[in-house]
Design an enzyme around this catalytic site. Structure first.
Site, PDB file in Angstrom:
ATOM      1  N   GLU A 277       4.513  50.495   5.327  1.00  0.00           N
ATOM      2  CA  GLU A 277       3.313  50.653   5.238  1.00  0.00           C
ATOM      3  C   GLU A 277       2.798  51.472   3.959  1.00  0.00           C
ATOM      4  O   GLU A 277       1.652  51.219   3.212  1.00  0.00           O
ATOM      5  CB  GLU A 277       2.521  51.108   6.418  1.00  0.00           C
ATOM      6  CG  GLU A 277       2.633  50.400   7.818  1.00  0.00           C
ATOM      7  CD  GLU A 277       2.344  48.978   7.662  1.00  0.00           C
ATOM      8  OE1 GLU A 277       1.072  48.797   7.037  1.00  0.00           O
ATOM      9  OE2 GLU A 277       2.872  48.108   7.879  1.00  0.00           O
ATOM     10  N   TRP A 280       2.791  49.338   1.225  1.00  0.00           N
ATOM     11  CA  TRP A 280       1.586  48.264   1.158  1.00  0.00           C
ATOM     12  C   TRP A 280       0.786  48.979   0.215  1.00  0.00           C
ATOM     13  O   TRP A 280       0.023  48.124  -0.722  1.00  0.00           O
ATOM     14  CB  TRP A 280       1.067  47.835   2.366  1.00  0.00           C
ATOM     15  CG  TRP A 280       1.671  46.729   3.200  1.00  0.00           C
ATOM     16  CD1 TRP A 280       2.470  46.708   4.343  1.00  0.00           C
ATOM     17  CD2 TRP A 280       1.523  45.361   3.050  1.00  0.00           C
ATOM     18  NE1 TRP A 280       2.665  45.548   4.637  1.00  0.00           N
ATOM     19  CE2 TRP A 280       1.991  44.533   3.862  1.00  0.00           C
ATOM     20  CE3 TRP A 280       0.493  44.631   2.094  1.00  0.00           C
ATOM     21  CZ2 TRP A 280       2.018  43.147   3.754  1.00  0.00           C
ATOM     22  CZ3 TRP A 280       0.622  43.343   1.970  1.00  0.00           C
ATOM     23  CH2 TRP A 280       1.284  42.542   2.747  1.00  0.00           C
ATOM     24  N   TRP A 308     -19.455  29.266   1.545  1.00  0.00           N
ATOM     25  CA  TRP A 308     -19.911  30.358   2.095  1.00  0.00           C
ATOM     26  C   TRP A 308     -21.219  29.958   2.803  1.00  0.00           C
ATOM     27  O   TRP A 308     -22.050  29.382   2.085  1.00  0.00           O
ATOM     28  CB  TRP A 308     -19.875  31.523   1.246  1.00  0.00           C
ATOM     29  CG  TRP A 308     -18.508  31.852   0.659  1.00  0.00           C
ATOM     30  CD1 TRP A 308     -17.937  31.638  -0.642  1.00  0.00           C
ATOM     31  CD2 TRP A 308     -17.350  32.489   1.451  1.00  0.00           C
ATOM     32  NE1 TRP A 308     -16.583  31.849  -0.529  1.00  0.00           N
ATOM     33  CE2 TRP A 308     -16.407  32.512   0.784  1.00  0.00           C
ATOM     34  CE3 TRP A 308     -17.256  32.664   2.730  1.00  0.00           C
ATOM     35  CZ2 TRP A 308     -14.987  33.000   0.980  1.00  0.00           C
ATOM     36  CZ3 TRP A 308     -15.884  33.029   3.432  1.00  0.00           C
ATOM     37  CH2 TRP A 308     -14.873  33.218   2.300  1.00  0.00           C
ATOM     38  N   ASN A 343      -6.425  50.041  11.735  1.00  0.00           N
ATOM     39  CA  ASN A 343      -5.947  48.735  10.838  1.00  0.00           C
ATOM     40  C   ASN A 343      -6.240  47.446  11.656  1.00  0.00           C
ATOM     41  O   ASN A 343      -6.544  46.449  11.023  1.00  0.00           O
ATOM     42  CB  ASN A 343      -4.744  49.211  10.274  1.00  0.00           C
ATOM     43  CG  ASN A 343      -4.237  47.704   9.578  1.00  0.00           C
ATOM     44  OD1 ASN A 343      -4.832  47.392   8.431  1.00  0.00           O
ATOM     45  ND2 ASN A 343      -3.110  47.069   9.957  1.00  0.00           N
ATOM     46  N   TRP A 361     -16.243  37.218   1.692  1.00  0.00           N
ATOM     47  CA  TRP A 361     -15.459  38.513   1.698  1.00  0.00           C
ATOM     48  C   TRP A 361     -15.903  39.654   0.926  1.00  0.00           C
ATOM     49  O   TRP A 361     -15.997  40.827   1.197  1.00  0.00           O
ATOM     50  CB  TRP A 361     -14.218  38.254   1.668  1.00  0.00           C
ATOM     51  CG  TRP A 361     -13.518  37.644   0.222  1.00  0.00           C
ATOM     52  CD1 TRP A 361     -13.344  36.398  -0.106  1.00  0.00           C
ATOM     53  CD2 TRP A 361     -13.290  38.512  -0.991  1.00  0.00           C
ATOM     54  NE1 TRP A 361     -13.145  36.348  -1.347  1.00  0.00           N
ATOM     55  CE2 TRP A 361     -12.827  37.578  -1.781  1.00  0.00           C
ATOM     56  CE3 TRP A 361     -13.405  39.834  -1.330  1.00  0.00           C
ATOM     57  CZ2 TRP A 361     -12.787  38.018  -3.273  1.00  0.00           C
ATOM     58  CZ3 TRP A 361     -13.321  40.347  -2.438  1.00  0.00           C
ATOM     59  CH2 TRP A 361     -12.796  39.343  -3.708  1.00  0.00           C
ATOM     60  N   TRP A 384      -9.158  42.471   1.824  1.00  0.00           N
ATOM     61  CA  TRP A 384     -10.124  41.677   2.072  1.00  0.00           C
ATOM     62  C   TRP A 384      -9.681  40.353   1.825  1.00  0.00           C
ATOM     63  O   TRP A 384      -9.780  39.238   2.449  1.00  0.00           O
ATOM     64  CB  TRP A 384     -11.477  42.047   1.483  1.00  0.00           C
ATOM     65  CG  TRP A 384     -12.345  42.846   2.214  1.00  0.00           C
ATOM     66  CD1 TRP A 384     -12.216  44.402   2.103  1.00  0.00           C
ATOM     67  CD2 TRP A 384     -12.897  42.369   3.510  1.00  0.00           C
ATOM     68  NE1 TRP A 384     -12.965  44.644   3.311  1.00  0.00           N
ATOM     69  CE2 TRP A 384     -13.395  43.612   3.982  1.00  0.00           C
ATOM     70  CE3 TRP A 384     -13.340  41.080   4.106  1.00  0.00           C
ATOM     71  CZ2 TRP A 384     -14.356  43.612   5.162  1.00  0.00           C
ATOM     72  CZ3 TRP A 384     -14.111  41.482   4.974  1.00  0.00           C
ATOM     73  CH2 TRP A 384     -14.588  42.297   5.766  1.00  0.00           C
TER      74      TRP A 384
HETATM   75  P1  FAD Z   1      -0.862  54.366   8.686  1.00  0.00           P
HETATM   76  O1  FAD Z   1      -0.494  53.107   9.646  1.00  0.00           O
HETATM   77  O2  FAD Z   1      -0.542  55.653   9.126  1.00  0.00           O
HETATM   78  O3  FAD Z   1      -0.168  54.034   7.070  1.00  0.00           O
HETATM   79  C1  FAD Z   1       0.245  55.063   6.210  1.00  0.00           C
HETATM   80  C2  FAD Z   1      -0.473  54.636   4.878  1.00  0.00           C
HETATM   81  O4  FAD Z   1      -0.073  53.477   4.398  1.00  0.00           O
HETATM   82  C3  FAD Z   1      -1.738  54.689   5.136  1.00  0.00           C
HETATM   83  O5  FAD Z   1      -2.757  55.898   4.716  1.00  0.00           O
HETATM   84  C4  FAD Z   1      -2.226  53.894   3.604  1.00  0.00           C
HETATM   85  O6  FAD Z   1      -2.219  54.556   2.577  1.00  0.00           O
HETATM   86  C5  FAD Z   1      -1.082  52.934   3.702  1.00  0.00           C
HETATM   87  N1  FAD Z   1      -1.408  51.611   4.349  1.00  0.00           N
HETATM   88  C6  FAD Z   1      -1.281  51.153   5.441  1.00  0.00           C
HETATM   89  N2  FAD Z   1      -1.458  49.775   5.789  1.00  0.00           N
HETATM   90  C7  FAD Z   1      -2.030  49.175   4.768  1.00  0.00           C
HETATM   91  C8  FAD Z   1      -2.502  48.190   4.277  1.00  0.00           C
HETATM   92  N3  FAD Z   1      -2.616  47.154   4.925  1.00  0.00           N
HETATM   93  N4  FAD Z   1      -2.751  48.112   2.941  1.00  0.00           N
HETATM   94  C9  FAD Z   1      -2.465  48.983   2.037  1.00  0.00           C
HETATM   95  N5  FAD Z   1      -1.972  50.435   2.284  1.00  0.00           N
HETATM   96  C10 FAD Z   1      -1.949  50.531   3.469  1.00  0.00           C
HETATM   97  N6  FAD Z   1      -6.721  50.966   3.336  1.00  0.00           N
HETATM   98  C11 FAD Z   1      -7.101  51.995   2.408  1.00  0.00           C
HETATM   99  O7  FAD Z   1      -6.537  53.033   2.083  1.00  0.00           O
HETATM  100  N7  FAD Z   1      -8.313  51.701   1.814  1.00  0.00           N
HETATM  101  C12 FAD Z   1      -9.252  50.632   2.054  1.00  0.00           C
HETATM  102  O8  FAD Z   1     -10.199  50.624   1.362  1.00  0.00           O
HETATM  103  C13 FAD Z   1      -8.755  49.957   3.031  1.00  0.00           C
HETATM  104  N8  FAD Z   1      -9.646  48.794   3.353  1.00  0.00           N
HETATM  105  C14 FAD Z   1      -9.220  47.612   3.916  1.00  0.00           C
HETATM  106  C15 FAD Z   1      -9.868  46.534   4.381  1.00  0.00           C
HETATM  107  C16 FAD Z   1      -9.333  45.723   5.440  1.00  0.00           C
HETATM  108  C17 FAD Z   1     -10.283  44.353   5.749  1.00  0.00           C
HETATM  109  C18 FAD Z   1      -8.358  45.684   5.839  1.00  0.00           C
HETATM  110  C19 FAD Z   1      -7.560  44.774   6.921  1.00  0.00           C
HETATM  111  C20 FAD Z   1      -7.207  46.873   5.795  1.00  0.00           C
HETATM  112  C21 FAD Z   1      -7.716  47.870   4.653  1.00  0.00           C
HETATM  113  N9  FAD Z   1      -6.959  49.121   4.476  1.00  0.00           N
HETATM  114  C22 FAD Z   1      -7.531  50.018   3.452  1.00  0.00           C
HETATM  115  C23 FAD Z   1      -5.451  49.096   4.798  1.00  0.00           C
HETATM  116  C24 FAD Z   1      -5.367  49.885   6.222  1.00  0.00           C
HETATM  117  O9  FAD Z   1      -6.092  49.397   7.053  1.00  0.00           O
HETATM  118  C25 FAD Z   1      -5.415  51.402   5.948  1.00  0.00           C
HETATM  119  O10 FAD Z   1      -4.728  51.817   4.966  1.00  0.00           O
HETATM  120  C26 FAD Z   1      -4.894  52.048   7.333  1.00  0.00           C
HETATM  121  O11 FAD Z   1      -5.621  51.687   8.291  1.00  0.00           O
HETATM  122  C27 FAD Z   1      -5.157  53.663   7.515  1.00  0.00           C
HETATM  123  O12 FAD Z   1      -4.707  54.303   8.451  1.00  0.00           O
HETATM  124  P2  FAD Z   1      -3.593  55.191   8.512  1.00  0.00           P
HETATM  125  O13 FAD Z   1      -3.501  56.243   7.425  1.00  0.00           O
HETATM  126  O14 FAD Z   1      -3.555  55.835   9.836  1.00  0.00           O
HETATM  127  O15 FAD Z   1      -2.426  54.172   8.404  1.00  0.00           O
END
Ligand code: FAD
Length: 478
Positions: A277, A280, A308, A343, A361, A384
């Protein structure tokens, strides 16, 4: 004669430990001017949203306190970064500027210009890797191209040199004899006042380096073994919630990587999933670096012809969490209240906007940008576009999340929905995900009157699904 100082220009690296720019600046043995510039003026830059500004205020306050403990100060200036740097150099006689690299397109352009201008003046300008584990140009396919698909990108990262061992906070940070003037943080108006909508944010977060370190430790002390599965359930507190701390650089990838390596060696399961993650995030930055119009334009250009709709009522219902679909509404309200959304629910809510409502989007991207405390140009735009199906390595367009089934699968006991949509909390689990299908008697017992207490669905799921698939058919061949 006193030594001329150097400047450490803080940006989204608001920490003292594992901060290569600060370590380099301190390592010169010269006085260090720690500077933060609130730059709302650089052309092309996405101006920070409201929730991010709230976070920034608190993170700067924490950083200033940490520097103060080391007899240093955080100098605050507002304006175009290039002009502010020139002013501070002229005022202080600084001979070098250090910073950690950022990867958003407008910032790259700005930093390149600034570096060239400083060098033209005969000053030293040094940029360091402080915000990513794998810089976007270091991970390439066999043919030298950027990656467009996540799995091979992940594989390449895991085969590459791992993120460096984190640096300790510098022992001594030289103190200037004369301080350049600093603006007052309160005067920047980053905190909301009328109305003060930040109560939920204050209750949910502790911005700053210490808050980030505590978050990581409590995540690791929690149910890490359950992360791979449990991360999908919004009613469980299983994910790290490090995203805003990572965005503002209060913790580094190096630090996280090392800590989870240790946890893995100690036998923790699910670490691989968590690491992926974190990658990602690296992948999103890789995409944004190589495809800089990702926040504005469809990565798959055939989506330019997508039909759209424009519907401001539907957009408002989505933003306010009044779509009539409890799982979507719970997510949107969690976002408004805490500046965060789980997420899994981000995916459900985003899919609903794009596919059920057929709204572009970019409307969702803008709303998230303004309301998320972790709003991040790379992660937000890549995610997005992923949900829309218009992005690199995106979910196929025809995969349309069913908001009722998603709720039943991932919040089966309705804990999350009841927390955020309390007006339907009295419904039995069986009817919680689709209140409009509950028999009149059940609604009555639960004291729910549809339309009065909670809206009926603003679109019918099967009809909206059909409409979305037809819309996709229309661009399939283009
Ligand atoms: P954890 O599950 O603990 O993951 C650890 C770290 O991994 C996160 O803190 C984050 O830095 C990274 N990470 C995890 N999942 C993703 C992912 N899918 N994409 C990129 N990095 C990821 N994340 C953001 O940080 N900023 C945003 O603006 C953002 N916008 C999003 C918009 C949409 C529509 C979606 C579906 C996801 C978005 N995310 C975004 C990704 C993700 O939802 C969040 O990073 C995550 O929910 C953060 O929670 P956590 O720190 O507990 O994640």
């Amino acid at each position: 004669m006193s030594q001329s100082p150097v400047i450490c220009w803080f940006r989204r690296d608001l920490r003292l430990a594992d901060n290569p720019a600060l370590t380099a600046a301190a390592g010169t043995g010269r006085p260090v001017i720690c500077l933060y510039v609130l730059d709302d003026e650089t052309p092309g830059e996405w101006r920070m949203g409201g929730a991010s500004r709230w976070w920034l205020h608190n993170a700067l306050e924490a950083l200033a306190t940490d520097l103060h403990k080391r007899n240093n100060r955080l100098i605050l200036r507002r304006g175009r970064a290039d002009e502010v740097l020139d002013d501070v150099i002229d005022e202080s006689g600084a001979e070098a500027v250090y910073w950690n690299r950022l990867y958003d397109p407008a910032e790259i352009e700005r930093d390149k210009r600034i570096k060239a201008a400083l060098k033209d003046r005969g000053l030293m300008a040094e940029s360091c890797r402080g915000n990513l584990g794998f810089e976007p140009w270091t991970i390439r396919t066999g043919s030298g191209d950027p990656y467009k698909v996540f799995s091979p990108f992940l594989k390449a990262c895991l085969a590459a040199d791992p993120p460096a061992a984190p640096l300790p906070a510098p022992e001594g940070i030289g103190v200037p004899g004369d301080w350049p003037a600093s603006e007052d943080l309160d005067s920047w108006g980053l905190l909301p006042t009328k109305p003060d909508w930040a109560g939920g944010l204050r209750d949910s977060w502790t911005p700053g380096e210490a808050g980030a370190a505590d978050r990581l430790e409590s995540f690791l002390a929690g149910d890490l073994d359950d992360y791979a599965k449990g991360r999908n359930y919004p009613d469980r507190d299983v994910t790290s919630r490090l995203s805003p701390h990572l965005h503002f650089g209060e913790i580094s990838v190096n630090q996280i990587w090392q800590r989870i390596d240790f946890a893995e060696k100690d036998g923790a399961k699910s670490v691989g999933k968590f690491r992926s993650e974190v990658v990602w995030r690296e992948f999103s930055h890789h995409l944004l670096f190589h495809f800089p119009d990702l926040p504005e334009n469809n990565w798959r250009r055939k989506f330019d012809d997508f039909p759209w709709r424009e519907d401001s009522d539907a957009l408002t219902a989505w933003q306010k969490g009044r779509t009539g679909y409890p799982m979507v509404d719970a997510g949107m309200r969690e976002l408004w209240h805490t500046g965060y959304m789980h997420n899994r629910v981000r995916m459900i809510a985003a899919s609903f906007l794009i596919k059920h409502l057929l709204l572009h989007w970019r409307h969702g991207e803008d709303w998230f940008w303004d309301t998320l405390v972790d709003a991040d140009l790379a992660n937000n735009s890549a995610s997005w576009q992923w949900v829309a199906g218009s992005g690199a390595d995106a979910a196929p367009y025809f995969r349309i999340f069913n908001p009722i089934k998603q709720g039943q699968d991932y919040d089966p006991k309705g804990v999350y929905i009841r927390r955020w949509v309390p007006e339907i909390a009295g419904l039995p689990d069986k009817h919680l995900h689709a209140p409009w299908e509950a028999p009149a008697e059940v609604l009555k017992v639960a004291r729910v009157e549809l339309d009065r207490d909670y809206p009926r669905p603003i679109v019918d799921h099967p009809a909206a699904r059909r409409r979305a698939l037809d819309a996709f058919e229309a661009i399939k061949g283009s």
